[in-house]
Design a protein around this motif. Structure first.
Motif, mmCIF file in Angstrom:
data_model
loop_
_atom_site.group_PDB
_atom_site.id
_atom_site.type_symbol
_atom_site.label_atom_id
_atom_site.label_comp_id
_atom_site.label_asym_id
_atom_site.label_seq_id
_atom_site.Cartn_x
_atom_site.Cartn_y
_atom_site.Cartn_z
ATOM 1 N N LEU A 9 4.416 -1.235 -4.591
ATOM 2 C CA LEU A 9 3.496 -0.100 -4.612
ATOM 3 C C LEU A 9 2.142 -0.495 -4.014
ATOM 4 O O LEU A 9 1.585 0.227 -3.174
ATOM 5 C CB LEU A 9 3.332 0.417 -6.046
ATOM 6 C CG LEU A 9 2.418 1.624 -6.207
ATOM 7 C CD1 LEU A 9 2.982 2.822 -5.472
ATOM 8 C CD2 LEU A 9 2.218 1.927 -7.670
ATOM 9 N N LEU A 10 1.601 -1.642 -4.396
ATOM 10 C CA LEU A 10 0.332 -2.104 -3.848
ATOM 11 C C LEU A 10 0.442 -2.386 -2.349
ATOM 12 O O LEU A 10 -0.510 -2.125 -1.591
ATOM 13 C CB LEU A 10 -0.141 -3.353 -4.581
ATOM 14 C CG LEU A 10 -0.735 -3.116 -5.970
ATOM 15 C CD1 LEU A 10 -1.046 -4.446 -6.647
ATOM 16 C CD2 LEU A 10 -1.985 -2.268 -5.874
ATOM 17 N N SER A 11 1.571 -2.884 -1.917
ATOM 18 C CA SER A 11 1.772 -3.134 -0.482
ATOM 19 C C SER A 11 1.726 -1.835 0.306
ATOM 20 O O SER A 11 1.101 -1.756 1.364
ATOM 21 C CB SER A 11 3.110 -3.831 -0.238
ATOM 22 O OG SER A 11 3.132 -5.093 -0.848
ATOM 23 N N TRP A 12 2.381 -0.798 -0.206
ATOM 24 C CA TRP A 12 2.372 0.493 0.489
ATOM 25 C C TRP A 12 0.972 1.111 0.504
ATOM 26 O O TRP A 12 0.564 1.713 1.509
ATOM 27 C CB TRP A 12 3.380 1.450 -0.146
ATOM 28 C CG TRP A 12 4.777 1.193 0.358
ATOM 29 C CD1 TRP A 12 5.798 0.633 -0.338
ATOM 30 C CD2 TRP A 12 5.264 1.437 1.680
ATOM 31 N NE1 TRP A 12 6.903 0.511 0.460
ATOM 32 C CE2 TRP A 12 6.605 1.018 1.722
ATOM 33 C CE3 TRP A 12 4.719 1.970 2.822
ATOM 34 C CZ2 TRP A 12 7.388 1.119 2.859
ATOM 35 C CZ3 TRP A 12 5.503 2.068 3.967
ATOM 36 C CH2 TRP A 12 6.816 1.647 3.965
ATOM 37 N N VAL A 13 0.233 0.954 -0.555
ATOM 38 C CA VAL A 13 -1.151 1.467 -0.586
ATOM 39 C C VAL A 13 -1.996 0.728 0.446
ATOM 40 O O VAL A 13 -2.773 1.333 1.190
ATOM 41 C CB VAL A 13 -1.743 1.337 -2.011
ATOM 42 C CG1 VAL A 13 -3.243 1.580 -2.010
ATOM 43 C CG2 VAL A 13 -1.046 2.295 -2.964
ATOM 44 N N ALA A 14 -1.822 -0.596 0.537
ATOM 45 C CA ALA A 14 -2.573 -1.382 1.516
ATOM 46 C C ALA A 14 -2.194 -0.978 2.939
ATOM 47 O O ALA A 14 -3.069 -0.856 3.817
ATOM 48 C CB ALA A 14 -2.323 -2.871 1.292
ATOM 49 N N ILE A 15 -0.925 -0.761 3.187
ATOM 50 C CA ILE A 15 -0.476 -0.339 4.520
ATOM 51 C C ILE A 15 -1.055 1.022 4.871
ATOM 52 O O ILE A 15 -1.503 1.256 6.002
ATOM 53 C CB ILE A 15 1.063 -0.341 4.595
ATOM 54 C CG1 ILE A 15 1.582 -1.785 4.558
ATOM 55 C CG2 ILE A 15 1.572 0.391 5.839
ATOM 56 C CD1 ILE A 15 3.085 -1.895 4.396
ATOM 57 N N LEU A 16 -1.095 1.939 3.930
ATOM 58 C CA LEU A 16 -1.660 3.264 4.156
ATOM 59 C C LEU A 16 -3.147 3.170 4.482
ATOM 60 O O LEU A 16 -3.631 3.823 5.422
ATOM 61 C CB LEU A 16 -1.422 4.150 2.926
ATOM 62 C CG LEU A 16 -1.981 5.564 3.014
ATOM 63 C CD1 LEU A 16 -1.283 6.340 4.121
ATOM 64 C CD2 LEU A 16 -1.840 6.270 1.686
ATOM 65 N N LEU A 17 -3.882 2.338 3.749
ATOM 66 C CA LEU A 17 -5.313 2.171 4.023
ATOM 67 C C LEU A 17 -5.539 1.550 5.398
ATOM 68 O O LEU A 17 -6.443 1.966 6.139
ATOM 69 C CB LEU A 17 -5.963 1.312 2.932
ATOM 70 C CG LEU A 17 -6.135 1.988 1.572
ATOM 71 C CD1 LEU A 17 -6.679 0.990 0.562
ATOM 72 C CD2 LEU A 17 -7.057 3.183 1.682
ATOM 73 N N LEU A 18 -4.752 0.567 5.760
ATOM 74 C CA LEU A 18 -4.863 -0.040 7.083
ATOM 75 C C LEU A 18 -4.564 0.974 8.185
ATOM 76 O O LEU A 18 -5.210 0.981 9.238
ATOM 77 C CB LEU A 18 -3.933 -1.244 7.200
ATOM 78 C CG LEU A 18 -4.413 -2.513 6.494
ATOM 79 C CD1 LEU A 18 -3.325 -3.575 6.548
ATOM 80 C CD2 LEU A 18 -5.676 -3.029 7.137
ATOM 81 N N ALA A 19 -3.579 1.826 7.962
ATOM 82 C CA ALA A 19 -3.252 2.853 8.956
ATOM 83 C C ALA A 19 -4.429 3.808 9.150
ATOM 84 O O ALA A 19 -4.741 4.208 10.279
ATOM 85 C CB ALA A 19 -1.996 3.611 8.522
ATOM 86 N N LEU A 20 -5.100 4.179 8.073
ATOM 87 C CA LEU A 20 -6.273 5.059 8.178
ATOM 88 C C LEU A 20 -7.418 4.370 8.936
ATOM 89 O O LEU A 20 -8.087 4.998 9.762
ATOM 90 C CB LEU A 20 -6.730 5.495 6.791
ATOM 91 C CG LEU A 20 -5.798 6.453 6.053
ATOM 92 C CD1 LEU A 20 -6.300 6.689 4.630
ATOM 93 C CD2 LEU A 20 -5.686 7.763 6.808
ATOM 94 N N VAL A 21 -7.634 3.099 8.675
ATOM 95 C CA VAL A 21 -8.682 2.357 9.377
ATOM 96 C C VAL A 21 -8.364 2.266 10.867
ATOM 97 O O VAL A 21 -9.233 2.499 11.716
ATOM 98 C CB VAL A 21 -8.861 0.953 8.753
ATOM 99 C CG1 VAL A 21 -9.723 0.066 9.636
ATOM 100 C CG2 VAL A 21 -9.468 1.075 7.367
ATOM 101 N N VAL A 22 -7.139 1.964 11.201
ATOM 102 C CA VAL A 22 -6.750 1.870 12.607
ATOM 103 C C VAL A 22 -6.886 3.225 13.294
ATOM 104 O O VAL A 22 -7.361 3.310 14.435
ATOM 105 C CB VAL A 22 -5.313 1.303 12.741
ATOM 106 C CG1 VAL A 22 -4.789 1.457 14.154
ATOM 107 C CG2 VAL A 22 -5.282 -0.148 12.317
#
Length: 153
Positions: A9-22
């Motif tokens: 779950l934390l990995s998916w949240v981190a991936i989502l945040l990185l996608a927004l930053v990119v």
């Protein structure tokens, strides 16, 4: 919830945040690539009437500050032979006074505000017709030379 589920779950949240930053960075790069228009608060627009032209006249206006580290270098790089007004927010340093240079001090609420100067050093080229030819920050002597060469064309 098990450790594996929490980590997933934390990995998916981190991936989502990185996608927004990119996505935000891609948007910024796209805007820069399109030649985004000049910010409204960054000095007078080229072609606009120069504020206080009757007081200053044509020439190069350099907005400087005594506390600015690069301002002395930029001022020293101005070639002789062109009208120069060194405009300081507060008191000027002693080396600002030289032949052919008009030094104005204590203009933080005066000319700095009239010309909407965001930071120092800032250069404004004013033509003989009383219109701004160029206005932009100059962070180095080379940037000042490039601005004056560009405006001379």
């Amino acid at each position: 919830m098990s450790f594996q589920n929490s980590a997933l779950l934390l990995s998916w949240v981190a991936i989502l945040l990185l996608a927004l930053v990119v996505a935000g960075l891609v948007r910024q790069v796209h805007a820069l690539g399109q030649g985004a228009s000049r910010p409204a608060g960054l000095g007078p627009a080229p072609g606009a009437p120069a504020p206080a032209f009757d007081r200053l006249g044509p020439g190069l206006l350099l907005f400087l500050d005594r506390e600015c580290g690069v301002c002395a270098d930029v001022l020293a790089a101005v070639p002789d032979g062109r009208p120069l007004h060194a405009i300081f927010a507060g008191p000027p340093p002693g080396e600002a006074a030289r032949p052919g240079v008009t030094v104005l001090a204590g203009e933080q609420d005066g000319l700095f505000a009239d010309y909407r100067v965001p930071a120092t050093p800032f250069a404004v080229l004013v033509g003989t017709d009383g219109r701004v030819r160029a206005a932009e920050p100059v962070g180095s002597p080379e940037a000042l030379r490039a601005l004056t060469l560009e405006a001379a064309r």
